[in-house]
Design a protein around this motif. Structure first.
Motif, PDB file in Angstrom:
ATOM      1  N   GLY A   1       0.821  -1.213   0.000  1.00 35.84           N
ATOM      2  CA  GLY A   1       0.000   0.000   0.000  1.00 35.84           C
ATOM      3  C   GLY A   1       0.848   1.253   0.000  1.00 35.84           C
ATOM      4  O   GLY A   1       0.579   2.202  -0.739  1.00 35.84           O
ATOM      5  N   ILE A   2       1.887   1.248   0.824  1.00 39.32           N
ATOM      6  CA  ILE A   2       2.766   2.418   0.861  1.00 39.32           C
ATOM      7  C   ILE A   2       3.333   2.695  -0.519  1.00 39.32           C
ATOM      8  O   ILE A   2       3.465   3.831  -0.944  1.00 39.32           O
ATOM      9  CB  ILE A   2       3.920   2.179   1.871  1.00 39.32           C
ATOM     10  CG1 ILE A   2       3.372   2.173   3.276  1.00 39.32           C
ATOM     11  CG2 ILE A   2       4.983   3.240   1.730  1.00 39.32           C
ATOM     12  CD1 ILE A   2       4.325   1.625   4.286  1.00 39.32           C
ATOM     13  N   LEU A   3       3.643   1.617  -1.224  1.00 44.52           N
ATOM     14  CA  LEU A   3       4.311   1.810  -2.509  1.00 44.52           C
ATOM     15  C   LEU A   3       3.367   2.233  -3.613  1.00 44.52           C
ATOM     16  O   LEU A   3       3.783   2.907  -4.546  1.00 44.52           O
ATOM     17  CB  LEU A   3       5.015   0.511  -2.907  1.00 44.52           C
ATOM     18  CG  LEU A   3       6.241   0.197  -2.063  1.00 44.52           C
ATOM     19  CD1 LEU A   3       6.722  -1.198  -2.353  1.00 44.52           C
ATOM     20  CD2 LEU A   3       7.342   1.189  -2.350  1.00 44.52           C
TER      21      LEU A   3
ATOM     22  N   ILE B   1      -1.228   6.624   2.648  1.00 42.84           N
ATOM     23  CA  ILE B   1       0.070   6.014   2.968  1.00 42.84           C
ATOM     24  C   ILE B   1       0.245   5.917   4.480  1.00 42.84           C
ATOM     25  O   ILE B   1       0.699   4.885   4.995  1.00 42.84           O
ATOM     26  CB  ILE B   1       1.207   6.839   2.308  1.00 42.84           C
ATOM     27  CG1 ILE B   1       1.157   6.628   0.807  1.00 42.84           C
ATOM     28  CG2 ILE B   1       2.551   6.416   2.854  1.00 42.84           C
ATOM     29  CD1 ILE B   1       2.187   7.393   0.057  1.00 42.84           C
TER      30      ILE B   1
ATOM     31  N   VAL C   1       7.719  10.085   6.213  1.00 44.17           N
ATOM     32  CA  VAL C   1       7.120   8.892   5.584  1.00 44.17           C
ATOM     33  C   VAL C   1       8.122   7.748   5.595  1.00 44.17           C
ATOM     34  O   VAL C   1       7.828   6.634   6.059  1.00 44.17           O
ATOM     35  CB  VAL C   1       6.694   9.218   4.135  1.00 44.17           C
ATOM     36  CG1 VAL C   1       6.261   7.952   3.426  1.00 44.17           C
ATOM     37  CG2 VAL C   1       5.586  10.229   4.138  1.00 44.17           C
TER      38      VAL C   1
ATOM     39  N   ILE D   1       8.274   4.114   7.873  1.00 44.68           N
ATOM     40  CA  ILE D   1       8.398   2.770   7.297  1.00 44.68           C
ATOM     41  C   ILE D   1       9.554   2.035   7.966  1.00 44.68           C
ATOM     42  O   ILE D   1       9.443   0.869   8.363  1.00 44.68           O
ATOM     43  CB  ILE D   1       8.635   2.856   5.777  1.00 44.68           C
ATOM     44  CG1 ILE D   1       7.459   3.560   5.113  1.00 44.68           C
ATOM     45  CG2 ILE D   1       8.803   1.481   5.186  1.00 44.68           C
ATOM     46  CD1 ILE D   1       7.702   3.880   3.655  1.00 44.68           C
TER      47      ILE D   1
ATOM     48  N   VAL E   1      -8.249  -1.308   1.894  1.00 45.76           N
ATOM     49  CA  VAL E   1      -7.594  -0.034   2.208  1.00 45.76           C
ATOM     50  C   VAL E   1      -6.652   0.339   1.075  1.00 45.76           C
ATOM     51  O   VAL E   1      -6.604   1.475   0.620  1.00 45.76           O
ATOM     52  CB  VAL E   1      -6.811  -0.133   3.538  1.00 45.76           C
ATOM     53  CG1 VAL E   1      -5.930   1.089   3.729  1.00 45.76           C
ATOM     54  CG2 VAL E   1      -7.756  -0.290   4.698  1.00 45.76           C
ATOM     55  N   VAL E   2      -5.929  -0.657   0.615  1.00 45.54           N
ATOM     56  CA  VAL E   2      -4.933  -0.394  -0.401  1.00 45.54           C
ATOM     57  C   VAL E   2      -5.582  -0.173  -1.765  1.00 45.54           C
ATOM     58  O   VAL E   2      -5.139   0.671  -2.548  1.00 45.54           O
ATOM     59  CB  VAL E   2      -3.925  -1.560  -0.455  1.00 45.54           C
ATOM     60  CG1 VAL E   2      -2.970  -1.381  -1.607  1.00 45.54           C
ATOM     61  CG2 VAL E   2      -3.176  -1.629   0.851  1.00 45.54           C
TER      62      VAL E   2
ATOM     63  N   ARG F   1       1.094   7.846 -12.895  1.00 46.97           N
ATOM     64  CA  ARG F   1       2.344   7.140 -12.749  1.00 46.97           C
ATOM     65  C   ARG F   1       2.464   5.994 -13.727  1.00 46.97           C
ATOM     66  O   ARG F   1       1.467   5.447 -14.200  1.00 46.97           O
ATOM     67  CB  ARG F   1       2.473   6.615 -11.336  1.00 46.97           C
ATOM     68  CG  ARG F   1       3.567   7.320 -10.607  1.00 46.97           C
ATOM     69  CD  ARG F   1       3.377   7.368  -9.136  1.00 46.97           C
ATOM     70  NE  ARG F   1       2.526   6.357  -8.592  1.00 46.97           N
ATOM     71  CZ  ARG F   1       2.945   5.169  -8.224  1.00 46.97           C
ATOM     72  NH1 ARG F   1       4.183   4.819  -8.374  1.00 46.97           N
ATOM     73  NH2 ARG F   1       2.116   4.315  -7.698  1.00 46.97           N
TER      74      ARG F   1
ATOM     75  N   SER G   1       6.597  -2.287  -7.756  1.00 42.71           N
ATOM     76  CA  SER G   1       6.293  -2.110  -6.342  1.00 42.71           C
ATOM     77  C   SER G   1       5.523  -3.303  -5.798  1.00 42.71           C
ATOM     78  O   SER G   1       5.874  -3.881  -4.764  1.00 42.71           O
ATOM     79  CB  SER G   1       5.458  -0.857  -6.132  1.00 42.71           C
ATOM     80  OG  SER G   1       6.038   0.232  -6.760  1.00 42.71           O
ATOM     81  N   VAL G   2       4.457  -3.675  -6.525  1.00 38.66           N
ATOM     82  CA  VAL G   2       3.645  -4.798  -6.050  1.00 38.66           C
ATOM     83  C   VAL G   2       4.493  -6.054  -5.997  1.00 38.66           C
ATOM     84  O   VAL G   2       4.499  -6.801  -5.006  1.00 38.66           O
ATOM     85  CB  VAL G   2       2.418  -4.991  -6.969  1.00 38.66           C
ATOM     86  CG1 VAL G   2       1.653  -6.223  -6.556  1.00 38.66           C
ATOM     87  CG2 VAL G   2       1.546  -3.766  -6.913  1.00 38.66           C
TER      88      VAL G   2
ATOM     89  N   LYS H   1       8.139   7.562  -3.576  1.00 41.68           N
ATOM     90  CA  LYS H   1       7.893   6.184  -4.024  1.00 41.68           C
ATOM     91  C   LYS H   1       9.200   5.477  -4.368  1.00 41.68           C
ATOM     92  O   LYS H   1       9.456   4.358  -3.948  1.00 41.68           O
ATOM     93  CB  LYS H   1       7.009   6.197  -5.272  1.00 41.68           C
ATOM     94  CG  LYS H   1       5.597   6.515  -4.994  1.00 41.68           C
ATOM     95  CD  LYS H   1       5.005   5.480  -4.088  1.00 41.68           C
ATOM     96  CE  LYS H   1       3.736   5.965  -3.460  1.00 41.68           C
ATOM     97  NZ  LYS H   1       2.795   6.499  -4.403  1.00 41.68           N
TER      98      LYS H   1
ATOM     99  N   ALA I   1      11.166   4.723  -1.292  1.00 44.63           N
ATOM    100  CA  ALA I   1      10.663   3.582  -0.534  1.00 44.63           C
ATOM    101  C   ALA I   1      10.965   2.283  -1.268  1.00 44.63           C
ATOM    102  O   ALA I   1      11.363   1.285  -0.666  1.00 44.63           O
ATOM    103  CB  ALA I   1       9.164   3.731  -0.317  1.00 44.63           C
ATOM    104  N   LEU I   2      10.826   2.349  -2.581  1.00 41.09           N
ATOM    105  CA  LEU I   2      11.090   1.149  -3.377  1.00 41.09           C
ATOM    106  C   LEU I   2      12.551   0.737  -3.241  1.00 41.09           C
ATOM    107  O   LEU I   2      12.877  -0.446  -3.179  1.00 41.09           O
ATOM    108  CB  LEU I   2      10.757   1.462  -4.835  1.00 41.09           C
ATOM    109  CG  LEU I   2      10.477   0.255  -5.719  1.00 41.09           C
ATOM    110  CD1 LEU I   2       9.371  -0.577  -5.131  1.00 41.09           C
ATOM    111  CD2 LEU I   2      10.100   0.715  -7.110  1.00 41.09           C
TER     112      LEU I   2
END
Lengths: 100, 478, 166, 649
Positions: free
Chosen positions: A21-23, A31, B165, B169, C19-20, C84, C92-93, D631, D634-635
């Protein structure tokens, strides 16, 4: 019978959902929600360990994590509000002034 | 279990608590709070400093323990606590002038930094993972907001938001790791984790997540991405503070986790740290090479310095640890100096932190130019400065341990670094001056910088006095 | 008990996924609420009533409400359509799922996790709050105090950040 | 006085502090006096200590050691801050302090009209302090401090004319290229420490001797350590592949080139190896590398020197070439010969640079007088016929030229001849041939320089010519002093076959520890023969230069009228020379051009630039990756965790 492993795996699943989800979400508040999801999965793990080991400390750690999550949420949302006031957006993809 | 409250052991925390409350109240009673808040905050810090310095001799032979390791004072911990507090006082001095120039001085600033310091002290002086985690959060959450302190500046808030953020994490990873270790050992105390037989995969998983959580705070590649942005966005004195204290604490916690809990998994984490350290040195140095802003360059360079420290961790020896401790002390002097010099280049709201802004400064302000040159030479590791001695110790510990590849890459990295540090000096002395900026240098900050510069040279020539303590402190750990 | 676990965990996972997936932050928030409530139920199955209650009070009562409140305040009803590139999303997934799979596999290999098949006899529902209080205020009173400072600091920071420049 | 060795470097330090702190407010005269006086004190003190040391057998054997304080101490590793004045470092100190003093005096005149006078002298004094620290250090670490310190001062002084881009770039280049060498030094130092457990010269020496190490023991680590140290030496002493900075360093003021880039700093690499000769001898591979690098550098730089038009560039390549000779000597095991060449080279090369400085000074004034600003006062094509305007400069320059070209009885002859003989005697015939050929080239390019600068007609306008004049006596005094030294300096090292005492060799004998079992051929007849060959080389070079440049002038009209007859006769008369020209000189010039244009600028400069470019490229690519998007950040973290998984499981 439901064993420790089941709880652990449930926790791992929730953790993963949070990370994904964050990504993939762009709204910064969503987020934050995903981060809370991650913390919750950890809580679940702690409580489960605590219960299966008969060791109450784990539940206390969970209590601490609650408080920390609350503090994080407060500061995080304040940051979001401050940013929104300046830029009228809270989409993470548009927050890229600092780079290079 | 009957607990009697030991006020002596709690004293530093109580002092800081009092400080935080007083400063928060001063923030509410705004009018007269603004002018004196820096002084008040420094007084509380000096109180803590006094306490720790006084405690030093007492713990040189045995450590003091309270509540089964919830608070644990030993030489190693105190050394770093003193470092953190000195760093905080120095950045308060810088902040005084900086915030006055910006005309945005609030007591909250000091309250926030004080609570962050309290978090660091809690993290350092303990042998308990939960305390470390709570301390880590108490360190980080105020820091997120300190980065965004200029809430009306986009860069500042953006830096804070990004840091927040990513930091959250990382905390998530860290606490997940702790949970796994807790599950595997039924304990969160170092000693008990140390003695557990680590034949289960849970340990690996736990170590992995703890490692990545702390690596984030130490800005080790690939968990470093926040560093340049947050450092650039933050008010310069905050950057100075962030680049030293939390990083030192993170490195030290990493040392403790690896040496005091998982020494028997050396084969495993050695490989990981090896890769991380190399990547950190390379990315830090290469990233710094192409920056146009000195502040951002220093941010990358702080990544590179973290890389050298990580290399010393890989050495896994007393020499390595004492090298880290010495390096951190030196890095404190240098970085306060470097960021402090930058923080002086400010007029009103505008910071002049690009390379181009430095043109001809060395001739216009010779003394300032001299100071900044000293710091840059020291960062580059030129002999007769403390930066050289620090690197010398680190590389020596590596070579003695036979880590030739690491030493080689570290040395190559610092070779590259000469280019971008020297560029600052070149800009100051060797280019004509197309910009006509008049700066009013804050006297107090200038005095502080002079002290740092003298320290850089003095301890570069006579490193013995610091090193002796560093070695003693390092012996405590191994 | 077993049934409760499976139902609750199903709800929790489903809500978390929603949620996601939901592109309306408010909906996400509500699913998060559902998820947390389910987790609270799971705490009951683990005989941790105190934690379960705290979960409801702190998360559902405070944090989620705060989230929703800010969402309303900033008028964020829907995420703008994705600009995006799909590749990044895909990676990411993939990365996230990969990590999940690794954790899962590691846990399956863990002898310790497998060895805990029965809940321990000590530390059940009975006197749960007293037991926790006893340990917390003795063994863990320092982190507890630190938490209080943390909350104070967070409050000061939050108030400070949301004001205008003076 | 033996307890005051530390004062020798401290005097210049005091000078530096005074001039650095208060220089802005002092008059130029005071600054010059303070700076030169500080060096003079050092020199006198060094003389006193030197004689005291030699008058006592014990002292002269062990050296005078001043340990000021324990410096670094961790575990079993300890280093003192101490100075060691022994036969080797004492001789070197005398040379450094003496030459520095002369150059300081010269600078008073040369820099008289420059901006930043105080800064210049402060840097110069700091340099001498660092250099003396390097020379007198009793351990490698302190030596390294001096080593870096001289690099820093060199950088500051090269970039002294900071307003010109060339100067600041050259400064940076020198610094960065040197850092490559420095890290070699540092690594080598670490390895030596791991081998011998100490960084002090005396300890290392004792360790080597007491362990009775021999090269046959074949320790890889020693080879590695010495190669790395040698890498350090190639950086500082401008050898292939790290010599590129030295020619560019000529952007600095000329006295700086004389002091730093000819006489003192650049020889420190040679000095270091002489000092550690007992270690280097244990690594035959390193020795061979040194010899070949030295020989090739000598040849290579000499070929480039034949085609340069900038007077200082010629001298710069000549310096590189002469340093190559020194390394050649070290490589074949003739350490004393190498050190001998350091001394003589310091005299005549400093003299050459100062002489060229005097010429540049005059040319500068001439151009200034004529109101010309775009002409290069260092270009020899603009000079000519200066002999009659600057007699002192001319005669001293000529002495130095004779010395470097190797005419007996000038200083350079003895040292160069000894190097060549020892090379031959240690049965490195090919290297000897290379050295001899480079000697011809040396003589050639030096006389070319002399002819183009001092002979013929002045190749400028009348107005320029009016202003030409000899330099003030404050500048000519050092020239004369150095000229005297360039003549007699070689007499401390007569070859054995002269039946005269070889003072230097006898004196330095105990410094050298023959751990490598190096031995030299003894054959008087052969030595005489080879000496004749080297004299012939010098003469040959001179003749070539004379043929090509003696009568010629670049002003075509005048040349045609005045010299057409003479010139054509000359050409006809030396018809043989024409063949030579076609067969030898032209190819050599071609090779020189090739070396300069292709190897020097494209390959070596190019490699250095390529590395820098690649680093910047990676930096840029990375900075594109750091694109500001949370993003991606984080990735990346996630990727990190995946990598950790891969490592852990």
């Amino acid at each position: 019978m439901v064993g420790m492993l089941d709880y652990a795996i449930l926790s791992a699943v929730l953790f993963t959902v949070g990370v994904v989800g964050i990504l993939i979400r762009r709204n910064i508040i969503t987020i934050f929600m995903c981060i809370e999801l991650m913390l919750n999965s950890v809580n679940l793990l702690f409580v489960a360990f605590s219960r299966y080991m008969g060791h109450v400390d784990g539940q206390i750690f969970v209590f601490f994590i609650f408080a920390i999550a609350a503090a994080e949420a407060a500061v995080g949302l304040a940051l979001v509000v401050a940013y929104f006031k300046l830029k009228e957006t809270i989409e993470v993809d548009e927050i890229k002034l600092l780079k290079g | 279990m009957n607990v009697s409250i030991n006020y002596f052991m709690l004293a530093p925390f109580l002092i800081l608590t009092a400080g935080i409350i007083v400063l928060s109240l001063m923030g509410v009673l705004k009018e007269n709070g603004k002018q004196t808040s820096g002084v008040v905050a420094s007084i509380f810090l000096l109180g803590d400093l006094y306490y720790f310095v006084k405690l030093m001799p007492k713990v040189s032979y045995r450590s003091l323990d309270y509540l089964n390791g919830a608070i644990h004072y030993n030489l190693f911990n105190l050394y770093l606590s003193i470092l953190v507090i000195v760093c905080a006082i120095a950045s308060f001095v810088l902040a005084e002038g900086f915030l006055r120039e910006e005309d945005f001085r609030h007591s909250e600033f000091y309250a926030i930094i004080l609570s962050s310091i309290m978090g660091m002290l809690a993290m350092l002086n303990t042998v308990n993972l939960i305390n470390i985690f709570v301390g880590l959060e108490l360190t980080s959450i105020p820091l997120y907001s300190a980065v965004a302190y200029f809430r009306y500046k986009e860069r500042s808030v953006e830096g804070g938001l990004k840091y927040f953020v990513l930091g959250s994490i990382a905390s998530g990873f860290f606490i997940f790791g702790i949970a796994l270790i807790y599950g595997a050992t039924q304990s969160v105390v170092f000693r008990e984790i140390l003695t557990a037989t680590k034949d289960d995969s849970l340990f690996k998983l736990g170590l992995l997540f703890i490692l990545s959580g702390i690596a984030f705070k130490a800005s080790a590649v690939p968990f470093h991405m926040w560093t340049p942005d947050a450092y650039e966005g933050a008010p310069t004195p905050v950057t100075a503070f962030m680049s030293i204290a939390p990083k030192a604490v993170a490195i030290v916690i990493l040392v403790k986790v690896l040496y005091a809990m998982f020494p028997d998994m050396f084969g495993l984490w050695h490989k990981a740290m090896f890769v991380i350290a190399i990547a950190t040195v390379l990315v830090g140095n290469l990233g710094a090479l192409v920056q146009n802003s000195v502040k951002r360059m220093l941010a990358y360079s702080s990544i590179a310095h973290a890389g050298y420290l990580l290399m010393a961790i890989v050495a896994f020896s007393v020499e390595g640890i004492s090298a880290i401790l010495f390096y951190l002390a030196g890095y404190l002097l240098i970085n306060i100096g470097a960021f402090g010099s930058l923080s002086l280049l400010k007029k009103g709201d505008i910071d002049f932190v690009d390379y181009d802004n430095l043109r001809g400064i060395g001739y216009k302000y010779p003394f300032f130019g001299l100071l900044l040159s000293i710091f840059m030479f020291s960062l580059a590791g030129i002999p007769a400065t403390i930066g050289f001695v620090g690197k010398f110790y680190v590389f020596k510990s590596l070579i003695v341990k036979g880590e030739y590849i690491l030493a080689l890459i570290g040395i190559l990295g610092s070779l590259v670094s000469v280019y971008y540090y020297l560029r600052v000096v070149v800009m100051m002395y060797m280019k004509e001056n197309p910009e006509e900026n008049e700066f009013k240098f804050n006297l107090l900050s200038l005095v502080l910088l002079t002290v740092c510069a003298v320290g850089v040279i003095y301890f570069g020539l006579f490193p013995q006095s610091i090193n002796k303590i560093a070695v003693m402190a390092a012996r405590v750990l191994i | 008990m077993q049934l409760a676990f499976y139902i609750l965990s199903f709800i929790a996972v489903f809500a978390a996924v929603m949620v996601v997936l939901s592109d309306r932050p408010i909906v996400s928030g509500l699913f998060l609420l559902l998820c947390f409530t389910a987790i609270s139920g799971l705490y009951i199955t683990l005989s941790a009533p105190f934690i379960a209650a705290m979960q409801l009070v702190v998360y559902s009562g405070a944090i989620i409400v705060l989230f929703l409140f800010v969402l309303m305040l900033l008028n964020q009803h829907r995420e703008s359509p994705s600009k995006r590139n799909r590749f990044v999303t895909f990676v990411s997934v993939l990365g996230g799922v990969l990590i999940g799979v690794f954790i899962y596999l590691t846990m399956l290999k863990s002898k310790i996790l497998l060895s805990y098949t029965k809940m321990s006899a000590v530390g059940g529902m009975k006197n749960n709050v007293e037991t926790i209080a006893g340990v917390m205020f003795k063994k863990y009173f320092i982190p507890f105090e630190l938490i209080s400072i943390l909350l104070l600091a967070a409050m000061v920071a939050a108030v400070f950040l949301s004001k205008k420049r003076v | 006085m033996t307890g005051y060795v530390w004062l020798i470097p401290v005097f210049p330090l005091i000078g530096f502090l005074i001039n650095g702190l208060f220089g802005k407010r002092l008059s130029r005269k005071t600054i010059g006096v303070i700076a030169s006086g500080a060096i003079l004190f050092s020199f006198l003190l060094a003389c006193v200590i030197f004689f005291q040391m030699n008058s006592s057998v014990e002292l002269s054997e062990k050296g005078i050691r001043n340990v000021l304080f324990p410096w670094i101490h961790i575990g079993d590793f300890s280093v003192n801050f101490g100075y060691l004045f022994d036969r080797l470092s004492g001789s070197m100190t005398l040379m450094v302090a003496g030459v520095s003093f002369l150059i300081h005096v010269y600078s008073i005149g040369y820099m008289a009209e420059e901006e930043g006078y105080w800064r210049y002298f402060a840097y110069l004094n700091l340099f001498v302090f660092m250099m003396l620290t390097l020379v007198l250090a009793d351990n490698l670490l302190l030596m390294f401090v001096g080593w870096e310190g001289v690099g820093l001062c060199s950088y500051l002084l090269i970039g002294f004319y900071y307003t010109t881009e060339v100067a600041s770039d050259a400064g940076k280049k020198a610094f960065i290229v040197n850092r490559v060498g420095d890290f070699g030094f540092m690594l080598g130092m670490f390895f030596l420490f791991t081998l011998f457990g100490s960084l002090e010269f005396q300890h290392i020496r004792e360790a080597v001797i007491s362990a009775g190490l021999k090269p046959e023991h074949g320790m890889g680590l020693i080879t590695l350590a010495t190669v790395l140290l040698f890498l350090g030496a190639t950086g500082k002493s401008a050898q292939i592949p790290l010599y590129v900075w030295l020619p560019d360093a000529m952007a600095g003021p000329t006295p700086v080139s004389a002091l730093i880039h000819a006489a003192t700093m650049v020889t420190s690499g040679v000095y270091m190896i002489v000092k550690l000769n007992y270690v280097f001898q244990l690594a035959p591979i390193t020795m061979l590398t040194i010899a070949w690098i030295g020989g090739l550098t000598a040849l290579f730089a000499a070929t480039i020197g034949t085609v340069q038009n900038d007077i200082k560039k010629v001298l710069a390549y000549s310096t590189v070439s002469q340093l190559g000779y020194m390394f050649l000597a070290l490589g074949v095991g003739a350490f004393i010969a190498g050190f001998f060449h350091i001394l003589t080279h310091a005299f005549f090369k400093a003299l050459l640079f100062l002489g060229s400085g005097s010429v540049i000074h005059a040319m500068h004034h001439a151009f200034h007088h004529a109101g010309i600003h775009d002409k290069d006062p260092q270009d020899i094509r603009n000079m000519g016929g200066l002999k009659k305007y600057m007699p002192k400069t001319y005669w001293t320059f000529l002495v130095a030229t004779l010395a470097i070209a190797g005419f007996p009885p000038f200083a350079g002859f003895f040292s160069k001849d000894e190097i060549l003989w020892k090379t031959f005697a240690s049965s490195h015939r090919v290297l000897w041939a290379i050295g001899a050929f480079a000697a011809i080239l040396t003589s050639f390019y030096m006389f070319r320089l002399v002819y183009l600068t001092f002979f013929g007609e002045f190749r400028g306008s009348k107005r320029e010519e009016e202003a030409l004049h000899e330099s003030p006596s404050v500048m000519t005094f050092p020239l004369i002093a150095l000229a005297v030294l360039s003549v007699i300096g070689g007499w401390i090292g007569f070859p054995h076959i002269f039946k005269l005492p070889n003072v230097l060799e006898q004196y330095l004998e105990p410094v050298i520890e023959n751990t490598g079992g190096i031995h030299f051929l003894h054959n008087s007849a052969l030595e005489w023969g080879l000496m004749d060959v080297s004299i012939l080389c010098a003469i040959a070079g001179w003749l070539f230069a004379r043929t090509l440049y003696a009568g010629k002038s670049d002003v075509p009209g005048k040349l045609a009228k005045t010299f057409s007859y003479f010139y054509s006769i000359l050409l006809n008369k030396y018809y043989v020379d024409e063949i030579y020209f076609a067969l030898i000189i032209r190819p050599v010039k071609k090779i020189g051009d090739f070396c300069w244009l292709f190897i020097d600028t494209i390959i070596i400069d190019g490699t250095v630039n390529l590395v820098a470019y690649l680093a910047r490229c990676f930096g840029r690519i990375y900075s594109l990756y750091q694109n500001g998007a949370v993003k991606v950040y984080a990735l990346t973290m996630l990727g990190g965790i995946l990598v950790l998984f891969w490592i852990f499981f």
